[in-house]
Write an enzyme that holds these catalytic residues in place. Sequence first.
Site, PDB file in Angstrom:
ATOM      1  N   ASP A  62       0.835  -1.195   0.000  1.00 38.59           N
ATOM      2  CA  ASP A  62       0.000   0.000   0.000  1.00 38.59           C
ATOM      3  C   ASP A  62       0.877   1.255   0.000  1.00 38.59           C
ATOM      4  O   ASP A  62       1.873   1.336   0.730  1.00 38.59           O
ATOM      5  CB  ASP A  62      -0.886  -0.018   1.252  1.00 38.59           C
ATOM      6  N   GLU A 119      14.748 -15.352  -0.553  1.00 36.84           N
ATOM      7  CA  GLU A 119      15.204 -16.411   0.347  1.00 36.84           C
ATOM      8  C   GLU A 119      14.194 -17.559   0.439  1.00 36.84           C
ATOM      9  O   GLU A 119      14.550 -18.675   0.814  1.00 36.84           O
ATOM     10  CB  GLU A 119      15.432 -15.861   1.758  1.00 36.84           C
TER      11      GLU A 119
END
Length: 537
Positions: free
Chosen positions: A201, A250
């Site tokens: 956002d 990751e």
Amino acid sequence: MSSWWRDAVIYQIYPRSFADLNGDGIGDLPGIRSRLPYLRDLGVDAVWLSPFYLSPQADAGYDVADYRTVDPLFGTVDDARGLILDAHELDLRVIVDLVPNHSSDQHVWFQQALAEGPGSPLRDRYHFRDGRGSQGELPPNDWPSIFGGPAWTQVADGQWYLHLFASEQPDFNWDHPAVADEFRTILRFWLDLGVDGFRIDVAHGLVKEAGLPDIGHEATWHLLDVGESPCFDRDGVHDIYRSWRRILDEYPGERIAVAEAWAPTLSRVANYVRPDELHQAFNFSYLGTAWEAGAQRAMIDDSLAANDNVGAPTTWTLSNHDVVRHTNRLMQVNTGEMAGKKPTAVDEVAGLRRARAASLLLLALPGSAYLYQGEELGLPEVIDLPPEARQDPAFHRATGQDGYRDGCRVPIPWSGTTAPYGFGPDGGPSWLPQPDAWASLSVEAQDGVAGSTLTMYREALTLRRKVFAAADPLTWRDAPTGVLAFDRGPAFRCTVNMGPDPAHFEAPGQVLTASGPVTVEDGTALLPPDTTVWWSI
């Protein structure tokens, strides 16, 4: 093999308006979980959930008090975990909203900063400033709030704090290392829970110009039109997203992030999706493009070029929780006035015809498509909500965003002939009232009905996987005035009539699907206005 997100169809769920399982009139996570098979059958690849975190709900959950828990209004963390597991069992990915520009004023950091007063180290995690004027009675600068009025509120001890949105949404100071550390742990919390990505956002707003300088002139900012400003689209945001990309990479399964980023140009938006930053950014310029062949073609070309320059897919969307639904918006003269603006009444039959054509065009374009809940039902904007029912925090403000976003947030109809149309289990009222006419637009009323909007979406999403590939480029073809025609790959063509009159042209092949009636006689196609057709060529 192409990454899943490069051509994914992602369905936005506004949790309070999707499905209410406990009967309190407000949608919840168990309700969403119960409706996941519907989304699988619709044919989408992923769902994006608007905020469900602990919140006072001053701005429908975009004022977050605790980023690591679920508001009891929507359920529990276990409900979120179960929803993610169920979605994955159905081969649906789950993207959640992240709100890093500001917190709720009820966040523990902000409450402690207020309690400790000027000089508190916690005040440095927000933008607290002394006021101007002889007694500090004036705001620290001339920035306006997007929701109207000044972007500053004075607290009891005399200092002021910055909030680019509602006063209940103080902006974080992203120059403070504790803020960056906190959000890295928030990312890991939800990634460990199994989410497949984040919608960020106000991704363009985290970094402000050093010193918070005045604009120097009177300005009224709007959610979708802020232009060049000292508090949006500063270059420093990109360092933040590079650090986030390293975290996302990751994790297995290609976890992604998509930016809600407003910038003055498409090339500036493309900066957010460079190879070491985020994966996608919303293409709001396309959303605001008029329904006119020349304007549409230019915007499609410009969008593809800007993203191709950085090796990113283009995204396409027509509606979301902040804008007038495209069944209404595309019929209005100035389609650029699309967010929070008071919509005008339109011919609903003509509006739906144009909306269906626009949706079928969007789903044929290269890149990723975002759908907003209810558009697959052809829901119109609700323009006659009573003032006492409205909950948009900007509604009662005199300036800035006008506060009419509630009209696109009305709970969707599932079944039955009277409100709440299966939204909740006991027939009680929903948090926003639904129109009487929505009985004919419910999932039940359209399910399996030839020619219904729901059937059109299901057919198009099935065909999208079969008739062209993500890597197939768009190639424009000659077409009559007011008509767009393009190919994707060797065997697919999309033709759209945006003109006022029926278009006649040589049929390129067999009709796969269409948004409205198409006739082919003796090799000549007749395509009515506001109609899109997909061809097998």
